[in-house]
Motif scaffolding. Sequence first.
Motif: not given
Length: 449
Positions: A18, A51, A54, A76, A78, A101
């Motif tokens: 990430f 995000p 989650i 996720i 986002m 992510k």
Amino acid sequence: MQTIMEKIKARDPEQKEFHQAVAEVVETVRPALDAHPEYRHQKVLERLVEPERIIMFRVPWMDDRGEPQVNRGFRIEMNSAIGPYKGGLRFHPSVNLSILKFLAFEQTFKNALTSLPLGGGKGGADFDPKGKTDNEVMRFCQSFMTELYRHIGPDTDVPAGDIGVGAREIGFLFGMYKRLRNEFTGVLTGKSLNWGGSLIRPEATGYGCVHFAAEMLAVGGDALAGKTCLVSGSGNVAQYTVEKLIDRGARVVTLSDSSGHICDEAGIDAQKLAFVMRLKNVQRGRIQEYADAYPGTVFTPVDPTRSSNPLWEHAADCAFPCATENEINGEDARHLVAGGVRLVVEGANMPTTPEGIDHFLDAGVLYAPGKAANAGGVAVSGLEMAQNSMRLHWPREEVEGRLQMIMKNIHKNCLAAAERYGSPGNYLVGANVAGFIKVVDAMLDQGLV
């Protein structure tokens, strides 16, 4: 910028994939931030990297021996500034929060580049379908959906397939969703044709990748015909990348899986590709069996002691990494450039490390990041959603025509954004800036949400 990255690393120090995805975007969108002071004032970067939601849950299921098993599931969600969350489900032992992510973050910009009204999301589980029976996969998918169904819907979040999730898994997931919700809606894409799927969807990522490569070469008056190409992977994306390269007159010499890679200097033709498709999609075999079937092919097993991948040491004109993230490091990039590669188009998500990207750009290689080049898959997923909403089924020619037009537009928009923000011809900057501006403008229109 440095402060933002320091905060991200301090908050989630273990999420290296990430961090890598965010750093690439942060470093390349600086000109857009300088041109739009309101972006900094409204802290759009700080909002983008968090995000919206989650979801983590356990997935208990029973194997064929009657023993309970437990995996971890994720979704996720986002960013929904442009539309409902859209992104695949990955079933693989490597799945964790960092990988999902990064994928969801990349997906947000990729979806924006398609010009379709789609937000960004990603999900999956640390479940490995390899070696499992159909009944075990079905039981796992059904258990997975008993939690996921609460969080998805055709106007909320529309998952699709990814690594480890093909037509079989999508079918099991959809069947359970339909049973739980008592409705038949376009809540999943990648469905089989006879119950709501779209033509060209399995081919879309690979086809779109090659369409994008053709557009890049066309800018300089060149074409794929006659080019020697290296392709990694042997799954869905790699297979259809090879198919479209063959259609355009290129010569593909490599494919790979987790056991190693094959090099067939005679070229992988349509007949050999059909063998690979049976091997991987039906028999679920290993790529080494290709070398057993076609004399003259060299199979090189994976050597865990090596820091580089010998697949990228073969001489070629073009490279299409279609396997997984970070499969091309700095050393691999140097081998590719030394071997004559002048075009790198990413079929996978973030398959090149920052050091590798820097080497390609410094060497003047035409480099297309995955968020632009592999957007064909989600583009046709969006077209599948449209067909489901209208209860229509478009013919193959119409879907492929729309796909090709979307990839042309992505290419054009990337070049235009790169030119406007001081990096002409740089597809990395162009893709990041074009996607970033579309997402953050939508966020600002909707207030502080």
